[in-house]
Design a protein around this motif. Sequence first.
Motif, PDB file in Angstrom:
ATOM      1  N   PHE A 189       0.832  -1.204   0.000  1.00 29.67           N
ATOM      2  CA  PHE A 189       0.000   0.000   0.000  1.00 29.67           C
ATOM      3  C   PHE A 189       0.864   1.250   0.000  1.00 29.67           C
ATOM      4  CE2 PHE A 189      -2.752   3.218   1.903  1.00 29.67           C
ATOM      5  CZ  PHE A 189      -3.941   3.014   1.226  1.00 29.67           C
ATOM      6  N   SER A 190       1.946   1.223   0.781  1.00 28.74           N
ATOM      7  CA  SER A 190       2.847   2.379   0.869  1.00 28.74           C
ATOM      8  C   SER A 190       3.518   2.659  -0.470  1.00 28.74           C
ATOM      9  CB  SER A 190       3.912   2.129   1.939  1.00 28.74           C
ATOM     10  OG  SER A 190       3.334   1.968   3.221  1.00 28.74           O
ATOM     11  N   ARG A 191       3.875   1.613  -1.196  1.00 31.56           N
ATOM     12  CA  ARG A 191       4.510   1.799  -2.505  1.00 31.56           C
ATOM     13  C   ARG A 191       3.625   2.633  -3.430  1.00 31.56           C
ATOM     14  NH1 ARG A 191       5.885  -1.520  -6.331  1.00 31.56           N
ATOM     15  NH2 ARG A 191       4.233  -3.043  -6.011  1.00 31.56           N
ATOM     16  N   VAL A 192       2.336   2.322  -3.408  1.00 29.75           N
ATOM     17  CA  VAL A 192       1.410   3.064  -4.263  1.00 29.75           C
ATOM     18  C   VAL A 192       1.297   4.510  -3.807  1.00 29.75           C
ATOM     19  CG1 VAL A 192      -0.952   3.198  -5.130  1.00 29.75           C
ATOM     20  CG2 VAL A 192       0.117   0.963  -4.773  1.00 29.75           C
ATOM     21  N   ARG A 193       1.149   4.720  -2.511  1.00 27.99           N
ATOM     22  CA  ARG A 193       1.022   6.080  -1.992  1.00 27.99           C
ATOM     23  C   ARG A 193       2.256   6.913  -2.333  1.00 27.99           C
ATOM     24  NH1 ARG A 193      -3.577   5.855  -2.109  1.00 27.99           N
ATOM     25  NH2 ARG A 193      -5.047   5.687  -0.372  1.00 27.99           N
ATOM     26  N   MET A 194       3.446   6.331  -2.206  1.00 24.24           N
ATOM     27  CA  MET A 194       4.676   7.049  -2.548  1.00 24.24           C
ATOM     28  C   MET A 194       4.662   7.485  -4.012  1.00 24.24           C
ATOM     29  SD  MET A 194       7.449   4.493  -0.858  1.00 24.24           S
ATOM     30  CE  MET A 194       7.403   4.043   0.868  1.00 24.24           C
ATOM     31  N   SER A 195       4.292   6.561  -4.884  1.00 25.87           N
ATOM     32  CA  SER A 195       4.273   6.874  -6.313  1.00 25.87           C
ATOM     33  C   SER A 195       3.228   7.925  -6.630  1.00 25.87           C
ATOM     34  CB  SER A 195       3.996   5.595  -7.117  1.00 25.87           C
ATOM     35  OG  SER A 195       4.140   5.821  -8.492  1.00 25.87           O
ATOM     36  N   GLU A 196       2.073   7.825  -6.004  1.00 29.65           N
ATOM     37  CA  GLU A 196       1.017   8.811  -6.226  1.00 29.65           C
ATOM     38  C   GLU A 196       1.444  10.210  -5.795  1.00 29.65           C
ATOM     39  OE1 GLU A 196      -3.056   6.129  -5.744  1.00 29.65           O
ATOM     40  OE2 GLU A 196      -2.129   7.028  -3.970  1.00 29.65           O
ATOM     41  N   GLU A 197       2.269  10.279  -4.762  1.00 24.01           N
ATOM     42  CA  GLU A 197       2.722  11.579  -4.244  1.00 24.01           C
ATOM     43  C   GLU A 197       3.996  12.069  -4.914  1.00 24.01           C
ATOM     44  OE1 GLU A 197       1.011  13.523  -2.324  1.00 24.01           O
ATOM     45  OE2 GLU A 197      -0.591  12.036  -2.213  1.00 24.01           O
ATOM     46  N   GLY A 198       4.504  11.335  -5.904  1.00 29.62           N
ATOM     47  CA  GLY A 198       5.639  11.800  -6.684  1.00 29.62           C
ATOM     48  C   GLY A 198       7.002  11.489  -6.115  1.00 29.62           C
ATOM     49  N   PHE A 199       7.084  10.593  -5.139  1.00 28.29           N
ATOM     50  CA  PHE A 199       8.383  10.217  -4.598  1.00 28.29           C
ATOM     51  C   PHE A 199       9.068   9.233  -5.550  1.00 28.29           C
ATOM     52  CE2 PHE A 199       6.196  11.609  -0.726  1.00 28.29           C
ATOM     53  CZ  PHE A 199       7.165  12.456  -0.203  1.00 28.29           C
ATOM     54  N   PRO A 200      10.390   9.251  -5.610  1.00 28.56           N
ATOM     55  CA  PRO A 200      11.096   8.338  -6.517  1.00 28.56           C
ATOM     56  C   PRO A 200      10.902   6.891  -6.091  1.00 28.56           C
ATOM     57  CG  PRO A 200      12.640   9.443  -5.051  1.00 28.56           C
ATOM     58  CD  PRO A 200      11.316  10.123  -4.857  1.00 28.56           C
ATOM     59  N   PRO A 201      10.904   5.959  -7.045  1.00 24.85           N
ATOM     60  CA  PRO A 201      10.711   4.542  -6.685  1.00 24.85           C
ATOM     61  C   PRO A 201      11.875   4.032  -5.842  1.00 24.85           C
ATOM     62  CG  PRO A 201      11.315   4.764  -8.999  1.00 24.85           C
ATOM     63  CD  PRO A 201      11.042   6.147  -8.501  1.00 24.85           C
ATOM     64  N   PRO A 202      11.577   3.350  -4.741  1.00 21.77           N
ATOM     65  CA  PRO A 202      12.640   2.836  -3.880  1.00 21.77           C
ATOM     66  C   PRO A 202      13.123   1.460  -4.334  1.00 21.77           C
ATOM     67  CG  PRO A 202      10.532   2.380  -2.889  1.00 21.77           C
ATOM     68  CD  PRO A 202      10.244   3.119  -4.174  1.00 21.77           C
ATOM     69  N   ILE A 203      14.287   1.075  -3.836  1.00 18.92           N
ATOM     70  CA  ILE A 203      14.748  -0.302  -3.937  1.00 18.92           C
ATOM     71  C   ILE A 203      14.143  -1.064  -2.768  1.00 18.92           C
ATOM     72  CG2 ILE A 203      16.760  -1.823  -3.823  1.00 18.92           C
ATOM     73  CD1 ILE A 203      18.398   0.446  -5.040  1.00 18.92           C
ATOM     74  N   LEU A 204      13.556  -2.225  -3.036  1.00 14.57           N
ATOM     75  CA  LEU A 204      12.895  -3.002  -1.989  1.00 14.57           C
ATOM     76  C   LEU A 204      13.827  -4.077  -1.437  1.00 14.57           C
ATOM     77  CD1 LEU A 204       9.369  -3.516  -3.631  1.00 14.57           C
ATOM     78  CD2 LEU A 204      10.218  -1.576  -2.291  1.00 14.57           C
ATOM     79  N   GLN A 205      13.773  -4.273  -0.132  1.00 14.99           N
ATOM     80  CA  GLN A 205      14.506  -5.328   0.566  1.00 14.99           C
ATOM     81  C   GLN A 205      16.013  -5.249   0.321  1.00 14.99           C
ATOM     82  OE1 GLN A 205      12.547  -6.704   2.644  1.00 14.99           O
ATOM     83  NE2 GLN A 205      10.757  -5.826   1.632  1.00 14.99           N
ATOM     84  N   HIS A 206      16.541  -4.038   0.394  1.00  7.39           N
ATOM     85  CA  HIS A 206      17.983  -3.856   0.190  1.00  7.39           C
ATOM     86  C   HIS A 206      18.746  -4.315   1.434  1.00  7.39           C
ATOM     87  CE1 HIS A 206      21.619  -2.130  -1.520  1.00  7.39           C
ATOM     88  NE2 HIS A 206      21.881  -1.597  -0.335  1.00  7.39           N
TER      89      HIS A 206
END
Length: 296
Positions: A189-206
């Motif tokens: 859910f957070s991934r979608v909210r971040m993208s909707e708000e214009g934040f850059p895509p993160p690396i997951l499980q780094h």
Amino acid sequence: MGDSTADLDRALRRAELMTIAPGTYITGEDWRELGPDRRYRLRVLAAVERVSSDPVVSHFSAASLWGMDVWGGWPTTVDVLAAPGRGRSSGSFRRHGTDAARHEVTRLGEILLTTPAQTVMDIATIVPFADAVVTADSALRARPDAGALVTREELQSAAERIEGTPGSRRAAAVAAFASSLAESPLESFSRVRMSEEGFPPPILQHPFVLQNGAVARVDFWWPDFGVIGEADGAGKYGDDSTARVAVLAEKRREDELRRTVDGFARWSHADALSRHRLVYILRNAGLVSGRRRAFP
């Protein structure tokens, strides 16, 4: 406990028995030990067992049988497919009119139901984008006792099969956005909210290597900003007997990670539901948001 109707009514009033479906009961003690997902799964199984036909279980009900995650809770009715023009819902069932040629169906034991990929895409046509991503991510994620339920290619194929139907554009976008690396509904859910708000895509499980040699995998990592993000889902620290030990270990882990990066963001379920709060937390950690993204 007795076997008369009066005995049964008394047990139900006292919550010694709980009704799963008409004529099907479970002890109150056993019911209280079950989580919402297992309670709903029992309702689905009990409802399907009562009908003389061989219904095709679909949507949320199929998701529960496959062990997928959903966002926002389970429904009170059982989802099944119906031929076009016969999609009226009644009683315990919610019937979805469909063209059989557009749906893949299989069996899980003795139950006829939509395939995992079909189930995800069906849900994506009737719920908001973020909710659908939660289910899609869970289907792509490898489970401890088995592999993933679906591949991205299977999701995309299922999306193509329903092209042109209501909600199909959103389903196709979900198939493209979904990830096998999100480890919880809150992360998805957070991934979608971040993208909707214009934040850059993160690396997951780094992975980060701590001083003692242990490897700490973080939920989100933005290397260009030096920022770590952690989503605190419900139950992350286990039951009460181990919570204190787990919280202390997590604090030590976080303290060490904070010393190696420029920013650290941590948020809860309630924070993710509030766009303002999540944006504040991420910006305060050092992230910069740009153009917002709109999903179907």
